[in-house]
Scaffold this motif. Structure first.
Motif, PDB file in Angstrom:
ATOM      1  N   CYS A  46      25.221  61.345  16.773  1.00 61.78           N
ATOM      2  CA  CYS A  46      26.198  61.506  17.547  1.00 61.78           C
ATOM      3  C   CYS A  46      25.825  62.369  18.524  1.00 61.78           C
ATOM      4  O   CYS A  46      24.965  63.217  18.405  1.00 61.78           O
ATOM      5  CB  CYS A  46      27.351  62.398  16.671  1.00 61.78           C
ATOM      6  SG  CYS A  46      28.856  62.748  17.582  1.00 61.78           S
ATOM      7  N   ILE A  47      26.438  62.278  19.800  1.00 60.90           N
ATOM      8  CA  ILE A  47      26.218  63.094  20.891  1.00 60.90           C
ATOM      9  C   ILE A  47      27.309  63.579  21.370  1.00 60.90           C
ATOM     10  O   ILE A  47      28.577  63.051  21.547  1.00 60.90           O
ATOM     11  CB  ILE A  47      25.478  62.387  21.981  1.00 60.90           C
ATOM     12  CG1 ILE A  47      25.063  63.427  23.070  1.00 60.90           C
ATOM     13  CG2 ILE A  47      26.296  61.344  22.411  1.00 60.90           C
ATOM     14  CD1 ILE A  47      23.997  62.678  24.170  1.00 60.90           C
ATOM     15  N   SER A  48      27.636  65.072  21.747  1.00 63.53           N
ATOM     16  CA  SER A  48      28.668  65.687  21.919  1.00 63.53           C
ATOM     17  C   SER A  48      28.879  65.618  23.344  1.00 63.53           C
ATOM     18  O   SER A  48      28.099  65.121  24.210  1.00 63.53           O
ATOM     19  CB  SER A  48      28.522  67.377  21.664  1.00 63.53           C
ATOM     20  OG  SER A  48      27.384  67.783  22.519  1.00 63.53           O
ATOM     21  N   THR A  49      30.217  66.135  23.880  1.00 61.87           N
ATOM     22  CA  THR A  49      30.511  66.001  25.443  1.00 61.87           C
ATOM     23  C   THR A  49      29.744  66.948  26.183  1.00 61.87           C
ATOM     24  O   THR A  49      29.179  66.648  27.122  1.00 61.87           O
ATOM     25  CB  THR A  49      32.104  66.414  25.379  1.00 61.87           C
ATOM     26  OG1 THR A  49      32.322  67.476  24.500  1.00 61.87           O
ATOM     27  CG2 THR A  49      32.966  65.237  24.786  1.00 61.87           C
ATOM     28  N   SER A  50      29.856  68.293  25.577  1.00 60.22           N
ATOM     29  CA  SER A  50      28.918  69.265  26.403  1.00 60.22           C
ATOM     30  C   SER A  50      27.870  69.531  25.930  1.00 60.22           C
ATOM     31  O   SER A  50      27.352  69.408  25.052  1.00 60.22           O
ATOM     32  CB  SER A  50      29.855  70.798  26.037  1.00 60.22           C
ATOM     33  OG  SER A  50      31.231  70.647  26.438  1.00 60.22           O
ATOM     34  N   TYR A  51      26.885  69.640  26.946  1.00 59.34           N
ATOM     35  CA  TYR A  51      25.442  69.877  26.796  1.00 59.34           C
ATOM     36  C   TYR A  51      24.715  68.562  26.116  1.00 59.34           C
ATOM     37  O   TYR A  51      23.530  69.026  25.842  1.00 59.34           O
ATOM     38  CB  TYR A  51      25.402  71.289  25.975  1.00 59.34           C
ATOM     39  CG  TYR A  51      26.168  72.279  26.734  1.00 59.34           C
ATOM     40  CD1 TYR A  51      27.156  72.818  25.777  1.00 59.34           C
ATOM     41  CD2 TYR A  51      25.684  72.966  27.975  1.00 59.34           C
ATOM     42  CE1 TYR A  51      27.909  73.965  26.514  1.00 59.34           C
ATOM     43  CE2 TYR A  51      26.345  73.995  28.243  1.00 59.34           C
ATOM     44  CZ  TYR A  51      27.668  74.618  27.620  1.00 59.34           C
ATOM     45  OH  TYR A  51      28.208  75.503  27.915  1.00 59.34           O
ATOM     46  N   SER A 102      36.932  66.738  20.885  1.00 59.15           N
ATOM     47  CA  SER A 102      36.360  67.261  19.767  1.00 59.15           C
ATOM     48  C   SER A 102      35.000  67.086  19.452  1.00 59.15           C
ATOM     49  O   SER A 102      34.402  66.232  20.095  1.00 59.15           O
ATOM     50  CB  SER A 102      36.965  66.031  18.653  1.00 59.15           C
ATOM     51  OG  SER A 102      38.559  66.177  18.640  1.00 59.15           O
ATOM     52  N   PRO A 103      34.315  67.910  18.577  1.00 61.36           N
ATOM     53  CA  PRO A 103      32.941  67.859  18.368  1.00 61.36           C
ATOM     54  C   PRO A 103      32.751  66.495  17.567  1.00 61.36           C
ATOM     55  O   PRO A 103      33.510  66.015  17.160  1.00 61.36           O
ATOM     56  CB  PRO A 103      32.869  69.215  17.608  1.00 61.36           C
ATOM     57  CG  PRO A 103      34.039  69.502  16.797  1.00 61.36           C
ATOM     58  CD  PRO A 103      35.032  69.026  17.744  1.00 61.36           C
ATOM     59  N   CYS A 104      31.238  66.496  17.276  1.00 57.77           N
ATOM     60  CA  CYS A 104      30.902  65.402  16.619  1.00 57.77           C
ATOM     61  C   CYS A 104      31.452  65.563  14.956  1.00 57.77           C
ATOM     62  O   CYS A 104      31.251  66.871  14.696  1.00 57.77           O
ATOM     63  CB  CYS A 104      29.444  65.284  16.635  1.00 57.77           C
ATOM     64  SG  CYS A 104      28.670  64.545  17.996  1.00 57.77           S
TER      65      CYS A 104
END
Length: 125
Positions: free
Chosen positions: A50-55, A103-105
């Motif tokens: 999974c890859i998050s939105t931020s950073y 939402s986070p991973c």
């Protein structure tokens, strides 16, 4: 209409490589984490990465660490899963998915409301 479309699957020999793509349409992909899951015959769907939105924080299942690399290109509304040193046990249908916006991973696939149709990856000699 929200849509995710995977591509890039196929048949590869053990030790080979594939690059999966996940093209998004109907929503702004940069606002969503991107998860990759896989499901082999007779087995439950499992999280791969999974890859998050931020950073762009990334997560990997232990079984693929060091072999798979997840990335995203928000300008192209596309996520990627680079798979190297493939093993027969990597054989499965691979799905990309997105949870709710911002939402986070998530580990649990039930937390993902948007799914692609899947792409078959077969690792065999």
């Amino acid at each position: 209409q929200v849509q995710l479309v995977e591509s890039g699957g196929g048949l590869v020999q053990p030790g080979g490589s594939l690059r999966l793509s996940c093209a998004a349409s109907g929503f702004t992909l940069e606002h969503y984490a991107i998860g990759w899951f896989r499901q082999a015959p007779g087995k439950e769907r499992e999280g791969v990465s999974c890859i998050s939105t931020s950073y762009g924080i990334t997560y990997y299942a232990d079984s693929v660490k060091g072999r798979f690399t997840i990335s995203r290109d928000n300008a192209k509304s596309t996520g990627y899963l680079e798979m190297n040193s493939l093993k027969p046990e990597d054989t499965a249908v691979y799905y990309c998915a997105a949870p709710d916006a911002f939402s986070p991973c998530q580990r649990n696939p039930r937390e993902y409301g948007n799914w692609g149709q899947g792409t078959q990856v077969t690792v065999s000699s």
